[in-house]
Design an enzyme around this catalytic site. Structure first.
Site, PDB file in Angstrom:
ATOM      1  N   ARG A 222      51.916  35.824   9.248  1.00  0.00           N
ATOM      2  CA  ARG A 222      52.981  34.854   9.030  1.00  0.00           C
ATOM      3  C   ARG A 222      53.467  35.035   7.599  1.00  0.00           C
ATOM      4  O   ARG A 222      52.771  35.620   6.753  1.00  0.00           O
ATOM      5  CB  ARG A 222      52.447  33.429   9.220  1.00  0.00           C
ATOM      6  N   HIS A 223      54.645  34.532   7.309  1.00  0.00           N
ATOM      7  CA  HIS A 223      55.128  34.518   5.921  1.00  0.00           C
ATOM      8  C   HIS A 223      54.130  33.742   5.056  1.00  0.00           C
ATOM      9  O   HIS A 223      53.333  32.936   5.572  1.00  0.00           O
ATOM     10  CB  HIS A 223      56.498  33.837   5.884  1.00  0.00           C
ATOM     11  N   ASN A 229      56.630  24.186   4.583  1.00  0.00           N
ATOM     12  CA  ASN A 229      55.239  24.002   5.026  1.00  0.00           C
ATOM     13  C   ASN A 229      54.565  22.934   4.155  1.00  0.00           C
ATOM     14  O   ASN A 229      53.850  22.072   4.663  1.00  0.00           O
ATOM     15  CB  ASN A 229      54.426  25.303   4.898  1.00  0.00           C
ATOM     16  N   ARG A 273      61.800  33.461   4.079  1.00  0.00           N
ATOM     17  CA  ARG A 273      60.364  33.419   3.792  1.00  0.00           C
ATOM     18  C   ARG A 273      59.619  34.668   4.251  1.00  0.00           C
ATOM     19  O   ARG A 273      58.615  35.054   3.644  1.00  0.00           O
ATOM     20  CB  ARG A 273      59.725  32.140   4.360  1.00  0.00           C
ATOM     21  N   GLU A 293      61.952  32.292  13.628  1.00  0.00           N
ATOM     22  CA  GLU A 293      61.088  31.249  14.199  1.00  0.00           C
ATOM     23  C   GLU A 293      61.787  30.523  15.351  1.00  0.00           C
ATOM     24  O   GLU A 293      63.029  30.494  15.451  1.00  0.00           O
ATOM     25  CB  GLU A 293      60.655  30.271  13.086  1.00  0.00           C
ATOM     26  N   TYR A 333      59.070  27.853  24.121  1.00  0.00           N
ATOM     27  CA  TYR A 333      58.264  29.079  24.015  1.00  0.00           C
ATOM     28  C   TYR A 333      58.666  30.069  25.109  1.00  0.00           C
ATOM     29  O   TYR A 333      58.665  31.269  24.907  1.00  0.00           O
ATOM     30  CB  TYR A 333      56.771  28.749  24.100  1.00  0.00           C
ATOM     31  N   HIS A 358      56.573  34.446  12.132  1.00  0.00           N
ATOM     32  CA  HIS A 358      56.362  33.002  12.071  1.00  0.00           C
ATOM     33  C   HIS A 358      55.304  32.561  13.087  1.00  0.00           C
ATOM     34  O   HIS A 358      54.971  33.312  14.003  1.00  0.00           O
ATOM     35  CB  HIS A 358      57.687  32.291  12.381  1.00  0.00           C
TER      36      HIS A 358
HETATM   37  O1  F6P Z   1      55.340  24.488  10.942  1.00  0.00           O
HETATM   38  C1  F6P Z   1      55.718  25.819  10.812  1.00  0.00           C
HETATM   39  C2  F6P Z   1      56.450  26.324  12.059  1.00  0.00           C
HETATM   40  O2  F6P Z   1      56.685  27.710  11.875  1.00  0.00           O
HETATM   41  C3  F6P Z   1      57.753  25.579  12.381  1.00  0.00           C
HETATM   42  O3  F6P Z   1      58.900  26.075  11.729  1.00  0.00           O
HETATM   43  C4  F6P Z   1      57.819  25.699  13.899  1.00  0.00           C
HETATM   44  O4  F6P Z   1      58.676  24.751  14.490  1.00  0.00           O
HETATM   45  C5  F6P Z   1      56.376  25.480  14.264  1.00  0.00           C
HETATM   46  O5  F6P Z   1      55.622  26.127  13.249  1.00  0.00           O
HETATM   47  C6  F6P Z   1      55.988  26.061  15.600  1.00  0.00           C
HETATM   48  O6  F6P Z   1      54.689  25.595  15.919  1.00  0.00           O
HETATM   49  P1  F6P Z   1      54.478  24.489  17.110  1.00  0.00           P
HETATM   50  O7  F6P Z   1      55.117  25.133  18.274  1.00  0.00           O
HETATM   51  O8  F6P Z   1      52.970  24.356  17.192  1.00  0.00           O
HETATM   52  O9  F6P Z   1      55.165  23.218  16.727  1.00  0.00           O
END
Ligand code: F6P
Ligand code: ATP
Length: 449
Positions: A222-223, A229, A273, A293, A333, A358
């Site tokens: 990841r970045h 964050n 990032r 992301e 997803y 990401h």
């Molecule tokens: O929090 C960091 C991140 O990369 C967000 O930009 C993104 O929405 C999230 O993680 C994705 O993770 P999850 O699907 O668990 O919310």
């Protein structure tokens, strides 16, 4: 007779032993399952071992051994029966029938049985006469097979070569002009494609044409920690935090250590990032929009707590089915898997690649290689300031996690049991990982709760 609307395809493998049929079957299953297509492998060797027992010498595979021939036929029929039942009862879409299927007679039987159940057949033949490749394959997978448990490796290799000779006596390569097939010749040097039509068949054929077996490594990172964050915010296009910049400074040393003298290409997303994280890496780079992301739509820039307050129903729905939940004006997803398919295809074609992306995009690619189910994919642990190394092996991938000891927030939000209070959520959100120190190699538990 009513015509079926749903597609059902049987991929029938063809090839002498140790030609990569099981390897190819496993890859097709993993790829299609990742895409959400219900796929199952029926390995006739496994049926034969269950029906006739293990530790069979090469003479068991002699076509003049009529007893053994009957047992082998029985195994082939049992696998066929289960495959047809799976199509009917489990509503499967693609079955892979993994056996040598090296005679015209066997293939005609298979095709007839399958056609009678309205199942299309795609034959996939692997041809390879390179002694060195075959010996390497035998060493790679056959000597550790239950067939050779407790047998000296040299004796086992000799016996397996004799087994191949028995099959060679009767082996007929695919020449049936009216069959749908692809022949893979000498591990990707040449392909022959016959009568392939339809979206799914073409997709499988295209995938097969992108595979290679040269050794390779894939690294995911990841970045570095970003300003967003630090503020618990999701989405956005923030810069790295000071600790994120330290991770970018530390990354070249870690990569050099594990890369050795292999050539490397670095892929990042198009976001600041990841590009900032890659900035000290002196390798050819490519920026992919497809690696950006997960698009969180109207929730972009919010914290999980704000989302829960402003969109409580959406928040709960995401917990119920995280893989399929699509953010308003954004993505799920499932959408991400489709967006990443071309990246996976390129990853298959290439050798050593470092991908800086990401949390969600890496989860999807990691799930492809590590064979995660759709419900576990969105909960895979991909921590910040950690490089994941994957080394593809015959039927799967080895993995290692290298954690760089530069502190970072933990953005992991575990699967929440129904009716969890927002206070408990907050606790998860603010937890922190590891203290500082030197670069250390560690193995982390991979799977979610
Ligand atoms: O929090 C960091 C991140 O990369 C967000 O930009 C993104 O929405 C999230 O993680 C994705 O993770 P999850 O699907 O668990 O919310
Ligand atoms: P058997 O008939 O005994 O089950 P098989 O044909 O299923 O043998 P695999 O067990 O799949 O053979 O062999 C795995 C090995 O084949 C791996 O080492 C893999 O690198 C290699 N391999 C993968 N693709 C090919 C190919 N197209 N041609 C030759 N070897 C391949």
């Amino acid at each position: 007779m009513a015509t079926r609307q749903d597609i059902r395809i049987a991929c029938v493998m063809v090839g002498l032993p140790a030609r990569g049929k099981t390897y190819i079957s496993t890859k097709i299953r993993r790829y299609l399952t990742w895409l959400g297509i219900k796929t199952q492998v029926f390995n006739v060797g496994g049926y034969r071992q269950r029906l006739a027992g293990l530790n069979k010498p090469h003479t068991f595979f002699d076509a003049n051994n009529s007893d053994a021939m009957n047992q082998r036929k029985e195994a082939a029929e049992a696998a066929m029966k289960d495959m047809i039942q799976w199509f009917e009862k489990e509503k499967g879409t693609v079955a892979i029938y993994d056996a040598t299927n090296g005679t015209r007679e066997r293939r005609a039987w298979l095709r007839q049985e399958l056609a009678a159940h309205d199942i299309e057949v795609l034959f996939i033949e692997s041809l390879c006469d390179d002694e060195k490749v075959i010996l390497a394959n035998i060493r790679d997978v056959k000597l550790s097979s239950p067939d050779y448990e407790g047998i000296n490796p040299d004796d086992a290799a000799k016996d397996f070569m004799e087994r191949i000779e028995h099959y060679k006596e009767f082996y007929e390569t695919l020449t049936e002009d009216d069959y749908t097939y692809i022949k893979l010749i000498d591990v990707g040097k040449q392909y022959v494609i016959n009568k392939v039509h339809g979206y799914l068949e073409s997709k499988i054929v295209y995938y097969l044409m992108n595979l290679h077996v040269r050794p390779k490594r894939i690294w995911f990172s990841r970045h570095g920690e970003s300003q967003f964050n630090l503020e618990d915010k999701i989405g956005g296009d923030a810069d790295l935090s000071p600790r994120g910049q330290m991770y970018a400074d530390a990354l070249p040393e870690l990569i050099e250590k594990h890369l050795g003298d292999r050539p490397l290409t670095v892929w990042t997303s198009s976001m600041k990032r990841t590009i900032q994280t890659a900035r000290h890496l002196q390798y050819p780079k490519k920026h992919w929009k497809a690696l950006d992301e997960l698009n969180t739509g109207v929730c972009d820039g919010m914290t999980y707590q704000e989302i829960e307050e402003q969109y409580p129903e959406d928040f709960a729905r995401r917990d119920e089915d995280k893989f399929n939940y699509r953010y308003r004006g954004g993505e799920s997803y499932r959408d991400l898997v489709l967006r990443l398919e071309p990246v996976i295809m390129e990853l298959e074609r290439h050798e050593n690649i470092l991908i800086i992306a990401h949390q969600a995009t890496i989860r999807c690619m990691y799930a492809y290689f590590m064979n995660l189910e759709h419900d576990e994919l969105p909960y895979a642990r991909i921590p910040l300031h950690t490089v994941i190394e994957l080394v593809p092996r015959a039927y799967g991938c080895e993995e290692k996690f290298y954690k760089v000891n530069i502190e970072a927030v933990d953005t992991y939000r575990p699967k929440v049991p129904p009716r969890t209070t927002s206070n408990q959520l907050k606790e998860h959100e603010t937890s922190r990982i590891g203290a500082s120190g030197e670069i250390a190699d560690i193995s982390l538990p991979v799977l979610p709760l």
